[in-house]
Write an enzyme that holds these catalytic residues in place. Structure first.
Site, PDB file in Angstrom:
ATOM      1  N   ASP A 184       0.767  -1.511   0.122  1.00  9.44           N
ATOM      2  CA  ASP A 184       0.051   0.181  -0.298  1.00  9.44           C
ATOM      3  C   ASP A 184       1.029   0.910   0.426  1.00  9.44           C
ATOM      4  O   ASP A 184       2.174   1.237   0.479  1.00  9.44           O
ATOM      5  CB  ASP A 184      -0.909  -0.242   1.274  1.00  9.44           C
ATOM      6  CG  ASP A 184      -1.782   0.612   1.196  1.00  9.44           C
ATOM      7  OD1 ASP A 184      -2.612   1.421   0.402  1.00  9.44           O
ATOM      8  OD2 ASP A 184      -1.800   2.155   2.271  1.00  9.44           O
ATOM      9  N   ASP A 233     -21.579 -23.877  28.527  1.00 14.13           N
ATOM     10  CA  ASP A 233     -22.832 -23.768  27.929  1.00 14.13           C
ATOM     11  C   ASP A 233     -23.051 -24.591  29.132  1.00 14.13           C
ATOM     12  O   ASP A 233     -23.075 -25.351  29.849  1.00 14.13           O
ATOM     13  CB  ASP A 233     -22.112 -24.025  25.985  1.00 14.13           C
ATOM     14  CG  ASP A 233     -23.269 -23.521  25.796  1.00 14.13           C
ATOM     15  OD1 ASP A 233     -24.427 -23.347  25.565  1.00 14.13           O
ATOM     16  OD2 ASP A 233     -22.438 -23.143  24.538  1.00 14.13           O
TER      17      ASP A 233
HETATM   18  C1  LIG Z   1     -25.097 -17.117  19.322  1.00 16.54           C
HETATM   19  S1  LIG Z   1     -23.980 -18.856  20.235  1.00 16.54           S
HETATM   20  C2  LIG Z   1     -22.432 -18.526  19.817  1.00 16.54           C
HETATM   21  C3  LIG Z   1     -21.161 -19.412  20.303  1.00 16.54           C
HETATM   22  C4  LIG Z   1     -19.857 -19.305  20.360  1.00 16.54           C
HETATM   23  N1  LIG Z   1     -19.950 -18.217  20.993  1.00 16.54           N
HETATM   24  C5  LIG Z   1     -19.353 -18.823  18.730  1.00 16.54           C
HETATM   25  O1  LIG Z   1     -19.378 -17.583  18.448  1.00 16.54           O
HETATM   26  O2  LIG Z   1     -19.800 -19.651  17.871  1.00 16.54           O
HETATM   27  C6  LIG Z   1     -24.418 -18.641  21.894  1.00 16.54           C
HETATM   28  C7  LIG Z   1     -24.288 -19.640  22.235  1.00 16.54           C
HETATM   29  O3  LIG Z   1     -24.883 -18.645  23.593  1.00 16.54           O
HETATM   30  C8  LIG Z   1     -25.189 -20.137  24.651  1.00 16.54           C
HETATM   31  N2  LIG Z   1     -25.424 -20.154  26.099  1.00 16.54           N
HETATM   32  C9  LIG Z   1     -26.703 -19.223  25.661  1.00 16.54           C
HETATM   33  N3  LIG Z   1     -27.326 -18.734  26.981  1.00 16.54           N
HETATM   34  C10 LIG Z   1     -26.854 -19.620  28.136  1.00 16.54           C
HETATM   35  C11 LIG Z   1     -26.737 -19.512  28.822  1.00 16.54           C
HETATM   36  N4  LIG Z   1     -27.821 -18.943  30.213  1.00 16.54           N
HETATM   37  N5  LIG Z   1     -25.475 -20.214  29.375  1.00 16.54           N
HETATM   38  C12 LIG Z   1     -24.595 -20.832  28.632  1.00 16.54           C
HETATM   39  N6  LIG Z   1     -24.408 -21.010  27.522  1.00 16.54           N
HETATM   40  C13 LIG Z   1     -25.698 -19.763  27.525  1.00 16.54           C
HETATM   41  C14 LIG Z   1     -26.015 -20.947  23.889  1.00 16.54           C
HETATM   42  O4  LIG Z   1     -26.458 -22.354  23.597  1.00 16.54           O
HETATM   43  C15 LIG Z   1     -25.143 -20.551  22.113  1.00 16.54           C
HETATM   44  O5  LIG Z   1     -24.024 -21.717  22.502  1.00 16.54           O
END
Ligand SMILES: C[S@@+](CC[C@H](N)C(=O)[O-])C[C@H]1O[C@@H](n2cnc3c(N)ncnc32)[C@H](O)[C@@H]1O
Length: 562
Positions: free
Chosen positions: A88, A412
């Site tokens: 660049d 999770d």
């Molecule tokens: C949108 S996903 C993102 C997954 C990962 N961090 C990624 O970016 O690939 C949100 C994650 O948060 C978890 N989750 C939602 N509520 C939760 C809770 N109360 N305790 C623990 N995990 C939770 C869901 O099961 C899911 O795996």
């Protein structure tokens, strides 16, 4: 020739120049190098104010250009380069970077400011070495810059205007043409649209490169067709056409129809559409056309492929698409339509199959977006990390690959952890572990770095407060918080992926990096560093502190580490 000693070492290597500049091409050719040209799609939009010296901006832009090509080539060109060279060039006067002139008057203002003065031309160069192992690519970066001091003679008005009227100073025009050309090239090969829709954030690049009404009309035509395209893709994927043709290459229409239990007429239309999209190939066999997968379909659409997008496509088809079909109600009512869908499909929503499909969608997209977050910062001062809502462990896997000292515990919900073994890679070491729990209710595992990737944007203010209070309580001063989210531009004008995603979100909201920073500050986290990546997710590293002095020291230490 300076390069003579290394030229032989590069024989048989795929060297790529990530620039369409005829001058750079000429320089490398004259040096005796054999290379391919793949112009970078990286937009030169880095915030210049964030760089201490102008050459740092040029080097960072060169790096991003080279990395963009290095990452795109395995997906789009189906080959991994060995070496990618990005460059660049910027012009500075009195330490200020000159922008490209927007019109002739702007060009006149700039050029006359250079008249009779010395200015500097900096070229940042980045060389990315790509090492492919076990279907993953590691990137090693080398960069440097050169400064050339140029002294202009006094330029007469005639000379200035002659140059300006030649059109050369307005290289923006050249860029617009090449971008337009690129949009058209995308239409010529609808395969590329597929890549744009599903593989990266490049759909946005398509929208970014709109310039002028003509291109806008043209792009809306391409986008409309991409709607049809996605439906054809969803259907072929759902009916497992690509899996079928993977195990039984060269089936005719009747055979495919019989296997997928569909009408012959409908199957013929679907197969022909897939051929036109570059997803299937056909040839005559015993005077009947037979079908087989293209390399693209084998690599991305078969459900057991390493880079399979099958789960993500199914999720888009079954969850995202129905949500978007209720968009009008969502806008009129101002609320998420998820509950409505869940009511009508409550049994399906609770099934293990649906959970697996969601996890598979997260897994595919995390593989694409998480590397940028994992490598964004030096995390060598942290030994234990906890990935809250870490799902299948895809982000954790990228983190341990990038940081050899780090162990990551994925936290999770029990139902998710139970299914996570479907996605475990065969790791030589055990630095990724899983722990089941609810991050709103249960005690969080002890760690010196907490990770939240694609979690916060989807929470209501109340839930955010509960979760961030718990993270803040679990952190001792000096602990880190690594955030991975789409960062909106400060004026909320993009990126469109984030704004479009917000249309189907259940409860939360998308934020800019500054908004995330402010939010985390309320819980005692100081933002040490922000990285706006060119991928799906931006990254932010924050440090927890209690005493004012400690905050300053931790932040300074972290800044020093970058
Ligand atoms: C949108 S996903 C993102 C997954 C990962 N961090 C990624 O970016 O690939 C949100 C994650 O948060 C978890 N989750 C939602 N509520 C939760 C809770 N109360 N305790 C623990 N995990 C939770 C869901 O099961 C899911 O795996």
């Amino acid at each position: 020739m300076v390069l003579n000693p290394v030229i032989s070492k590069l024989a048989g290597k795929l060297v790529v120049l990530a620039s369409a500049s005829p001058r750079r091409l000429e320089i490398l050719r004259n040096a005796g190098l054999r290379f391919e040209v793949v112009p970078s799609w990286f937009k030169e939009t880095l915030d210049k104010r964030l760089f201490k010296a102008p050459h740092e901006y040029a080097v960072e832009t060169a790096k991003q250009k080279a990395l963009e090509v290095a990452r795109r080539m395995p997906l789009k060109h189906l080959k991994t380069p060995d070496v990618v060279i990005g460059a660049d060039t910027i012009v500075t006067v009195d330490g200020i970077i000159l922008e490209k002139p927007v019109d002739k008057h702007d060009a006149y203002r700039m050029l006359s400011s250079l008249s009779g003065k010395e200015h500097s031309v900096f070229t940042g160069v980045a060389i990315v070495l790509c090492h492919e192992k076990e279907n993953e690519v590691d990137y090693q970066l080398i960069d440097f810059y050169e400064e050339t001091k140029v002294k202009f003679a006094d330029l007469s008005e005639d000379m200035l205007w002659e140059y300006i009227n030649s059109g050369e100073p307005m290289c923006v025009r050249k860029n617009v043409n090449s971008e337009t050309h690129r949009v058209r090239a995308i239409d010529r090969s609808l395969r590329d649209v597929f890549i744009n829709v599903f593989c990266k954030q490049e759909q946005i690049t398509v929208l970014w490169c709109i310039s002028g009404l003509l291109d806008m009309l043209y792009t809306s035509f391409v986008v409309t067709r991409s709607l049809f395209l996605s439906q054809a893709l969803f259907t072929a994927s759902k009916l497992r056409v690509f899996d079928l043709l993977h195990t039984n290459a060269e089936l005719d229409v009747e055979q495919v129809a019989q296997e997928i239990k569909a009408s012959v007429r409908g199957t013929r239309c679907l197969l022909e559409a897939c051929v036109s999209l570059g997803l299937l190939k056909t040839k005559e066999k015993s005077s009947r056309p037979v079908y087989r997968n293209t390399d693209l379909a084998t690599r991305f659409l078969c459900s057991d492929a390493h880079f399979s997008l099958h789960g993500y496509i199914q999720y888009c088809n079954d969850v995202v698409w129905p949500l978007f079909s209720l968009l009008e109600s969502a806008v009129l009512e101002g609320s998420s339509q998820r509950e409505k869908l869940q009511e009508s499909q409550s049994a399906a929503y609770n099934s293990q199959e649906v959970r697996l499909r969601f996890m598979s969608a997260m897994h595919c997209t995390a593989r694409i977006g998480a590397t940028a977050v994992a490598v964004a910062f030096d995390l060598s001062s942290y030994k234990t990390a906890c990935d809250l809502g870490g799902c299948t462990g895809a982000v954790a896997n990228e983190l341990v690959k990038a940081h050899p000292e780090l162990s990551v515990s994925v936290f999770d919900l029990p139902a998710v952890v139970e299914l996570s073994e479907h996605f475990h890679p065969q790791h030589a070491d055990n630095r990724v572990s899983f722990q089941a729990g609810d991050f709103f209710k249960d005690e969080l595992p002890k760690a010196d770095l907490y990770i939240l990737v694609r979690v916060l944007h989807d929470l209501t203010d109340e839930k955010l407060h509960v979760l961030l209070s718990k993270v803040a309580d679990a952190c001792t001063p000096g602990c880190g918080l690594l955030l991975g989210e789409i960062f909106l531009e400060e004026n909320r004008s993009g990126p469109s992926l984030g704004l479009l995603q917000a249309l189907s979100m259940s409860e939360g909201k998308q934020r800019s990096a500054t908004e995330y920073s402010q939010l985390l500050k309320n819980y005692g986290f100081i933002t040490a560093h922000v990285k706006h990546t060119n991928g799906l997710l931006g990254a932010m590293l924050c440090i927890k502190g209690r005493l004012f002095l400690h905050l300053i020291m931790a932040t300074m230490k972290s800044l020093h580490l970058q």
